[in-house]
Motif scaffolding. Structure first.
Motif, PDB file in Angstrom:
ATOM      1  N   TRP A  58      -4.802   0.041  -7.709  1.00 41.15           N
ATOM      2  CA  TRP A  58      -5.931   0.905  -7.383  1.00 41.15           C
ATOM      3  C   TRP A  58      -5.561   2.368  -7.641  1.00 41.15           C
ATOM      4  N   GLY A  59      -6.582   3.187  -7.933  1.00 39.77           N
ATOM      5  CA  GLY A  59      -6.354   4.602  -8.172  1.00 39.77           C
ATOM      6  C   GLY A  59      -6.155   4.904  -9.642  1.00 39.77           C
ATOM      7  N   LEU A  75      -9.032  -2.463   0.713  1.00 37.35           N
ATOM      8  CA  LEU A  75      -9.240  -2.199  -0.704  1.00 37.35           C
ATOM      9  C   LEU A  75     -10.307  -3.106  -1.315  1.00 37.35           C
ATOM     10  N   ASP A 116     -11.779   2.395  -2.748  1.00 35.90           N
ATOM     11  CA  ASP A 116     -10.797   2.632  -3.797  1.00 35.90           C
ATOM     12  C   ASP A 116      -9.544   3.327  -3.274  1.00 35.90           C
ATOM     13  N   HIS A 117      -9.574   3.732  -1.989  1.00 30.59           N
ATOM     14  CA  HIS A 117      -8.435   4.450  -1.430  1.00 30.59           C
ATOM     15  C   HIS A 117      -8.317   4.134   0.057  1.00 30.59           C
ATOM     16  N   THR A 168       0.841  -1.201   0.000  1.00 34.49           N
ATOM     17  CA  THR A 168       0.000   0.000   0.000  1.00 34.49           C
ATOM     18  C   THR A 168       0.874   1.248   0.000  1.00 34.49           C
ATOM     19  N   TRP A 169       1.779   1.339   0.964  1.00 33.18           N
ATOM     20  CA  TRP A 169       2.811   2.374   0.944  1.00 33.18           C
ATOM     21  C   TRP A 169       4.179   1.709   0.965  1.00 33.18           C
ATOM     22  N   TYR A 218       2.399   6.361  -1.548  1.00 28.95           N
ATOM     23  CA  TYR A 218       1.193   5.546  -1.727  1.00 28.95           C
ATOM     24  C   TYR A 218       1.184   4.893  -3.102  1.00 28.95           C
ATOM     25  N   ASP A 273      -6.564   5.774   3.503  1.00 28.89           N
ATOM     26  CA  ASP A 273      -5.914   6.960   4.060  1.00 28.89           C
ATOM     27  C   ASP A 273      -4.786   6.547   4.996  1.00 28.89           C
TER      28      ASP A 273
END
Length: 437
Positions: free
Chosen positions: A331-332, A407, A411-412, A309-310, A314, A414
Motif C-alpha cells: 500500500w502507498g 487496509l 490506503d493508510h 504494517t510497521w 511504516y 496512522d
C-alpha cells in the motif's frame, strides 16, 4: 482425570529455518535430536515477519491487525487485550505460567499475565538457560501443569561470530544474496549464534529429561520470523515468513516425522486447545493441526496469510500464499526499500554500496513457487497468470474483510499515540525516531 501435560515453549529471535534439520550447514545437533523425536513442519509460516507482531500472533491466535500489535512493543505498541494471551486460557484449567527471557510483546512483561516473570540480566543463552533449569527442577504438585516460556535472544544481531575462519571462508549465503566475502563472513556470524542457540535448547531439554518431565510435556520450538538479512526479515517472501517449527510430546506429537503441509503460527493456540480438550476462545483465527497429525486429513488449510504494517518504519504490505503461488500487495506510493526495516550489518552495507536503495519494489508481486521458489520472477504482467492473479487478489481482499484489516477500507493506517517510529526515508532503525504524541 489424568494430569494435563506441561507445555514448554522454546523460541528464538530471527532464525528462520536456517538450521540443521532443514538441510543447512549449520550444526545444531540438539535441535536435530528434537526433530528426530517429534514432528518437524517444513512449510510453517509466521503471520507477520516482524518481532513483536509475529510473537503476538502466535500467542493470541490472532492476526496483528486484530490483536493490535502492528509495530514493535519496545517502541510503544501493545495488544488490544492482554487477556487474549494463551496463559489466561491455560490458567482457567490449572496451569501455572513462567516467563524466562525474551518476550517482545510488552514494554512491561508484568502486564502480559504470567504467574511468574523471572528477573534476568540478559535474554541470551548464558542467562536464560540456567533459570530454565532452576524452574524445571522445582518440586510442584503432581496435578499442577506448567506453561514455561523460554525465549533466547540468539540469533538476533549483533551476532557472536564468526565462530571460525573456516566458516568465514566457506559459508554459503542464502540464495537471494550474492556469494561475496563480506556476506560469507556475515553468515558465519549467524552460524556462531545458531550454535549458541542450539546449546541453550539442549541445556533446557536435558534438564526437562533429568526432571522426569519429558514424557509428559509438549515441547513447542519455533522462531519469530526469517533471518536478519536483506530480503528476509520484515519481508513477505518465504525467507521472511518461513519459520522452523518442531512439536514434540505425547501422541500425536511424536515419531520423528516431517510434515510438508501449510501451517501458520496462528494454528498453535487452536491445536493446544483441542489437545487439552479446552473450549476454543471465540477470537482465534487459526485452525487446529490435530486432524492432520492424527492422519485424518493430509492438510488443514489451503492457504496462509501474513502481513506487516510497521517494523521500525511504516511499510504496509499483505500476502496470501498457497502451496503453488504467492501474491504480495503493498500500500502507498513508495516503491523503493524502507531501509530502517532491514537490520544493519555487512550484507546490508554491501547492497547499499551497489545501489540497493534505489531499486524499485512493485506494488504487486505474484510468484509461481513451484518453478520459482526464490521468488525472483514477478508474474503480475504475465498474461498466462492473469487468472491466478485475479483469484489471489480476490482471496486476499476477502481475508482482509473477514479479519477486520484496516487496509481493507483505507490506503493508510496512522500510528497510535505514544509510539516511536522511524521515517521510511531513513537508513537505519538506529537513526533518531519520531515520537507520536
Amino acid at each position: 482425570m489424568a494430569p494435563r501435560p506441561n507445555i514448554l515453549y522454546l523460541h528464538s529471535h530471527d532464525t528462520g529455518r536456517y538450521v540443521q534439520p532443514y538441510g543447512y550447514q549449520v550444526p545444531t545437533p540438539n535441535i536435530q535430536a528434537l526433530a528426530d523425536q517429534g514432528v518437524l513442519f517444513r512449510q510453517a509460516f509466521c503471520a507477520a515477519p516482524t518481532c513483536s507482531a509475529s510473537r503476538a500472533c502466535l500467542l493470541t491466535g490472532q492476526y496483528g491487525h486484530a490483536n493490535g500489535m502492528l509495530g514493535l512493543a519496545h517502541r510503544g505498541w501493545s495488544l488490544n487485550d492482554y487477556s487474549h494471551h494463551i496463559v489466561h486460557t491455560l490458567r482457567k484449567v490449572g496451569y501455572r505460567s513462567t516467563l524466562i527471557g525474551e518476550q517482545h510483546i510488552s514494554k512491561e512483561p508484568g502486564v502480559i499475565g504470567y504467574d511468574e516473570v523471572m528477573k534476568i540480566p540478559t535474554t541470551k543463552v548464558e542467562s536464560v538457560a540456567p533459570l530454565a533449569i532452576e524452574v524445571l527442577r522445582r518440586p510442584r504438585p503432581h496435578d499442577q501443569p506448567i506453561f514455561l516460556s523460554v525465549g533466547f535472544f540468539e540469533t538476533h544481531r549483533e551476532f557472536l561470530g564468526p565462530g571460525s575462519i573456516r566458516d568465514a571462508h566457506f559459508s554459503q549465503p542464502p540464495a537471494n544474496l550474492p556469494d561475496r566475502p563480506e556476506i560469507r563472513e556475515d553468515i558465519a556470524g549467524f552460524k556462531a549464534s545458531a550454535r549458541s542457540l542450539d546449546h541453550g535448547v539442549g541445556t533446557v531439554l536435558n534438564a526437562l529429561e533429568a526432571s522426569g518431565l519429558d514424557e509428559d510435556t509438549l515441547v513447542i520450538f519455533t522462531t519469530d520470523h526469517g533471518m536478519p538479512f536483506p530480503g528476509a526479515k520484515a519481508t513477505l517472501y518465504d525467507r521472511g515468513l518461513g519459520v522452523m517449527l518442531i512439536l514434540r510430546g505425547p501422541r500425536p506429537f511424536s515419531g520423528g516425522r516431517v510434515n510438508d503441509s501449510l501451517v501458520s503460527h496462528l494454528d498453535l493456540f487452536p491445536t493446544i486447545c483441542e489437545f487439552l480438550e479446552l473450549e476454543r476462545p471465540g477470537w482465534l483465527q487459526g485452525v487446529s493441526l490435530l486432524p492432520m497429525l492424527r492422519g485424518e486429513t493430509k492438510a488443514v488449510r489451503e492457504e496462509v496469510h501474513a502481513g506487516s504494517t510497521w517494523h521500525a518504519a511504516y511499510e504496509p504490505q499483505r500476502c496470501i500464499r498457497t502451496t503453488r503461488h504467492k501474491y504480495i500487495r503493498r500500500w502507498g506510493d513508495r516503491r523503493t526499500p524502507v531501509l530502517p526495516n532491514t537490520d544493519d550489518g555487512p550484507s546490508k552495507d554491501l547492497l547499499l554500496a551497489h545501489g540497493w536503495a534505489d531499486r524499485e519494489i512493485p506494488a504487486e508481486q505474484l510468484y509461481d513457487l513451484l518453478f520459482d521458489p526464490n521468488e525472483a520472477r514477478n508474474l503480475v504482467e504475465d498474461p498466462a497468470s492473469a487468472g491466478v492473479l485475479a483469484d489471489l487478489r480476490e482471496r486476499l481482499a476477502a481475508w482482509q474483510d473477514a479479519t477486520g484489516d484496516p487496509l481493507a477500507t483505507a490506503d493508510h493506517v496512522d500510528p497510535p499515540p505514544g509510539v516511536d517510529i522511524n521515517t521510511p526515508d531513513q537508513r537505519s532503525a538506529g537513526d533518531p525516531t519520531v515520537h507520536i504524541g
